[in-house]
Design a protein around this motif. Structure first.
Motif, PDB file in Angstrom:
ATOM      1  N   ALA A 131       7.004  -0.003  -5.149  1.00 45.28           N
ATOM      2  CA  ALA A 131       6.450   0.613  -3.996  1.00 45.28           C
ATOM      3  C   ALA A 131       5.224   1.313  -4.641  1.00 45.28           C
ATOM      4  CB  ALA A 131       7.068   1.171  -2.997  1.00 45.28           C
ATOM      5  N   ILE A 132       4.291   1.556  -3.726  1.00 50.62           N
ATOM      6  CA  ILE A 132       3.146   2.465  -4.123  1.00 50.62           C
ATOM      7  C   ILE A 132       3.056   3.640  -3.182  1.00 50.62           C
ATOM      8  CG2 ILE A 132       0.603   2.466  -4.077  1.00 50.62           C
ATOM      9  CD1 ILE A 132       0.623  -0.428  -4.764  1.00 50.62           C
ATOM     10  N   GLU A 133       2.697   4.758  -3.770  1.00 49.09           N
ATOM     11  CA  GLU A 133       2.475   6.210  -3.150  1.00 49.09           C
ATOM     12  C   GLU A 133       0.828   6.402  -3.414  1.00 49.09           C
ATOM     13  OE1 GLU A 133       2.229  10.591  -3.402  1.00 49.09           O
ATOM     14  OE2 GLU A 133       3.757   9.785  -4.637  1.00 49.09           O
ATOM     15  N   THR A 174      -9.830   3.496   8.566  1.00 46.45           N
ATOM     16  CA  THR A 174     -10.252   2.435   8.028  1.00 46.45           C
ATOM     17  C   THR A 174      -9.883   2.263   6.524  1.00 46.45           C
ATOM     18  OG1 THR A 174     -12.160   2.149   9.642  1.00 46.45           O
ATOM     19  CG2 THR A 174     -12.166   0.693   7.547  1.00 46.45           C
ATOM     20  N   PHE A 175     -10.346   3.265   5.904  1.00 45.84           N
ATOM     21  CA  PHE A 175     -10.023   3.446   4.481  1.00 45.84           C
ATOM     22  C   PHE A 175      -8.347   3.193   4.193  1.00 45.84           C
ATOM     23  CE2 PHE A 175      -8.694   5.767   0.663  1.00 45.84           C
ATOM     24  CZ  PHE A 175      -9.474   4.952  -0.243  1.00 45.84           C
ATOM     25  N   ASN A 176      -7.556   3.869   5.033  1.00 44.31           N
ATOM     26  CA  ASN A 176      -5.917   4.088   4.750  1.00 44.31           C
ATOM     27  C   ASN A 176      -5.449   2.553   5.059  1.00 44.31           C
ATOM     28  OD1 ASN A 176      -6.299   6.580   4.188  1.00 44.31           O
ATOM     29  ND2 ASN A 176      -5.416   7.500   5.823  1.00 44.31           N
ATOM     30  N   ARG A 177      -5.879   1.982   6.174  1.00 43.00           N
ATOM     31  CA  ARG A 177      -5.325   0.626   6.542  1.00 43.00           C
ATOM     32  C   ARG A 177      -5.808  -0.372   5.498  1.00 43.00           C
ATOM     33  NH1 ARG A 177      -6.896   1.942  12.664  1.00 43.00           N
ATOM     34  NH2 ARG A 177      -4.701   2.395  13.527  1.00 43.00           N
ATOM     35  N   ARG A 178      -6.718  -0.256   4.918  1.00 38.94           N
ATOM     36  CA  ARG A 178      -7.411  -1.028   3.972  1.00 38.94           C
ATOM     37  C   ARG A 178      -6.439  -0.711   2.721  1.00 38.94           C
ATOM     38  NH1 ARG A 178     -14.082  -0.137   4.429  1.00 38.94           N
ATOM     39  NH2 ARG A 178     -14.198  -2.289   5.821  1.00 38.94           N
ATOM     40  N   ILE A 179      -6.134   0.243   2.418  1.00 36.10           N
ATOM     41  CA  ILE A 179      -5.288   0.730   1.424  1.00 36.10           C
ATOM     42  C   ILE A 179      -3.764   0.108   1.346  1.00 36.10           C
ATOM     43  CG2 ILE A 179      -3.847   2.613   0.293  1.00 36.10           C
ATOM     44  CD1 ILE A 179      -6.735   2.146  -0.887  1.00 36.10           C
ATOM     45  N   ALA A 180      -3.191   0.229   2.523  1.00 39.05           N
ATOM     46  CA  ALA A 180      -1.901  -0.141   3.058  1.00 39.05           C
ATOM     47  C   ALA A 180      -1.903  -1.878   2.867  1.00 39.05           C
ATOM     48  CB  ALA A 180      -1.665   0.002   4.630  1.00 39.05           C
ATOM     49  N   ALA A 181      -3.051  -2.516   3.543  1.00 39.81           N
ATOM     50  CA  ALA A 181      -3.356  -3.787   3.113  1.00 39.81           C
ATOM     51  C   ALA A 181      -3.158  -4.321   1.876  1.00 39.81           C
ATOM     52  CB  ALA A 181      -4.321  -4.451   4.021  1.00 39.81           C
ATOM     53  N   LEU A 182      -3.925  -3.655   0.802  1.00 39.51           N
ATOM     54  CA  LEU A 182      -3.940  -3.702  -0.433  1.00 39.51           C
ATOM     55  C   LEU A 182      -2.787  -3.942  -1.187  1.00 39.51           C
ATOM     56  CD1 LEU A 182      -6.816  -4.387  -2.285  1.00 39.51           C
ATOM     57  CD2 LEU A 182      -6.396  -2.151  -2.997  1.00 39.51           C
ATOM     58  N   ALA A 183      -1.723  -3.040  -0.861  1.00 36.71           N
ATOM     59  CA  ALA A 183      -0.582  -3.045  -1.280  1.00 36.71           C
ATOM     60  C   ALA A 183       0.314  -4.104  -0.614  1.00 36.71           C
ATOM     61  CB  ALA A 183       0.293  -1.406  -0.934  1.00 36.71           C
ATOM     62  N   HIS A 184       0.212  -4.417   0.437  1.00 36.58           N
ATOM     63  CA  HIS A 184       1.183  -5.349   1.112  1.00 36.58           C
ATOM     64  C   HIS A 184       0.638  -6.633   0.450  1.00 36.58           C
ATOM     65  CE1 HIS A 184       2.089  -2.509   4.631  1.00 36.58           C
ATOM     66  NE2 HIS A 184       2.904  -2.369   3.879  1.00 36.58           N
ATOM     67  N   PRO A 241       5.903  -2.409  -0.754  1.00 35.73           N
ATOM     68  CA  PRO A 241       5.806  -1.204   0.387  1.00 35.73           C
ATOM     69  C   PRO A 241       4.772  -0.185  -0.051  1.00 35.73           C
ATOM     70  CG  PRO A 241       8.076  -1.941  -0.470  1.00 35.73           C
ATOM     71  CD  PRO A 241       6.966  -2.556  -1.415  1.00 35.73           C
ATOM     72  N   VAL A 242       4.324   0.471   1.012  1.00 37.60           N
ATOM     73  CA  VAL A 242       3.335   1.707   0.685  1.00 37.60           C
ATOM     74  C   VAL A 242       3.740   2.804   1.536  1.00 37.60           C
ATOM     75  CG1 VAL A 242       1.810   0.821   2.361  1.00 37.60           C
ATOM     76  CG2 VAL A 242       1.126   2.041   0.580  1.00 37.60           C
ATOM     77  N   GLY A 243       3.459   3.902   0.988  1.00 42.35           N
ATOM     78  CA  GLY A 243       3.949   5.110   1.601  1.00 42.35           C
ATOM     79  C   GLY A 243       2.556   5.894   2.326  1.00 42.35           C
ATOM     80  N   LEU A 244       2.592   6.582   3.450  1.00 42.59           N
ATOM     81  CA  LEU A 244       1.255   7.284   3.793  1.00 42.59           C
ATOM     82  C   LEU A 244       1.634   9.080   3.281  1.00 42.59           C
ATOM     83  CD1 LEU A 244      -0.967   7.834   5.753  1.00 42.59           C
ATOM     84  CD2 LEU A 244       0.463   8.272   7.432  1.00 42.59           C
ATOM     85  N   LYS A 245       0.757   9.185   2.462  1.00 43.36           N
ATOM     86  CA  LYS A 245       0.917  10.584   2.116  1.00 43.36           C
ATOM     87  C   LYS A 245      -0.031  11.540   2.857  1.00 43.36           C
ATOM     88  CE  LYS A 245       1.523  13.491  -1.593  1.00 43.36           C
ATOM     89  NZ  LYS A 245       0.929  13.026  -2.841  1.00 43.36           N
TER      90      LYS A 245
END
Length: 270
Positions: free
Chosen positions: A150-152, A174-184, A189-193
């Motif tokens: 997973a990614i943090e 927008t940026f955070n959703r792009r980051i989540a999509a990049l991990a997925h 899986p990806v965590g919101l910090k």
């Protein structure tokens, strides 16, 4: 590395009674499934180790490790896997770090002000996605290649800081959703910090949360969307003693511990 935002005013405060502190059973079981399709997400309340400095200690008897993605080798990840551990890849996505091997690839136009308390880091202009995407994708690819589970992604709340750029809440979403999509897209899986003010909007996009000091600052209530969805909240306190927050953390089903601010080996789990 990690930092604590200065909070001018709290939007939500934990009530002092048990009824308001208790989190009801998950109401949306579908949202507890990993959007990434990896088959794994950290379980709510699971024990974990978070180490970003010093020689990595591979002997901590916990099911989940969160470690530096660049400094941790594939061999170390494999050794942790051999012990039955899952391993989360720490990556800063909202800041430039002058000690990383890829630091020369960041164009000057995306570099903002130094981060308060962290002179070797500078905020990034997260609006310049075309510039940042290939650099961050390469870091996520490294996590995948090393076998991380997973990614943090760190520093995803620049809009609330003095970055040198006029970042808005919308820019951050927008940026955070792009980051989540990049991990997925990489099956991770990806965590919101942190980024507590946007938790409700971003919970569907993230598989778990990572939080610093929500007990100290009476902010844990803002993590309720993750907790009610049955998603893990990996939580640390730096100044409070375990007896000051662990009972409440267990009630909320958070994965909590006290750590030194440098996130070395030492840990005091709840």
């Amino acid at each position: 590395m990690l930092r604590r935002l200065a909070i001018g005013a709290l939007l939500l405060v934990l009530a002092g009674c048990a009824d308001s502190a208790a989190v009801p059973p998950p109401v949306d079981t579908a949202s507890t499934q990993p959007r990434s399709g990896s088959g794994w997400v950290p379980e709510q309340g699971t024990a974990w180790q978070w180490q970003l400095s010093g020689t990595l200690d591979l002997t901590v008897d916990v099911p989940v490790y969160d470690v530096d993605g660049e400094k941790t080798s594939a061999e170390q990840v494999a050794e942790l896997h051999s012990k039955g551990r899952r391993v989360i890849c720490y990556v800063s996505v909202g800041s430039y770090e002058d000690f990383r091997p890829d630091q020369a690839q960041f164009p000057a136009a995306v570099l903002g002000k130094p981060m308060d308390g962290w002179p070797d880091e500078r905020w990034l202009d997260i609006r310049q996605w075309d510039e940042l995407k290939p650099l961050l994708a390469a870091r996520f690819d490294q996590c995948k290649a090393k076998g991380f589970d997973a990614i943090e992604p760190d520093n995803v709340d620049g809009y609330r800081n003095d970055t040198g750029f006029p970042l808005s809440a919308g820019d951050q979403l927008t940026f955070n959703r792009r980051i989540a999509a990049l991990a997925h897209e990489r099956g991770l899986p990806v965590g919101l910090k942190n980024d507590l003010d946007q938790v409700a909007a971003l919970q569907p996009d993230f598989d778990f949360a990572v939080n610093e000091e929500c007990m100290r600052y009476d902010e844990c209530e803002q993590l309720r969307p993750f907790l009610q969805a049955g998603k893990a909240v990996l939580h640390v306190e730096y100044d409070l003693a375990p007896e000051e927050f662990c009972a409440e953390a267990r009630k909320l089903r958070m994965s909590s511990m006290r750590k030194p601010l440098d996130l070395g080996v030492d840990r005091q789990p709840c």
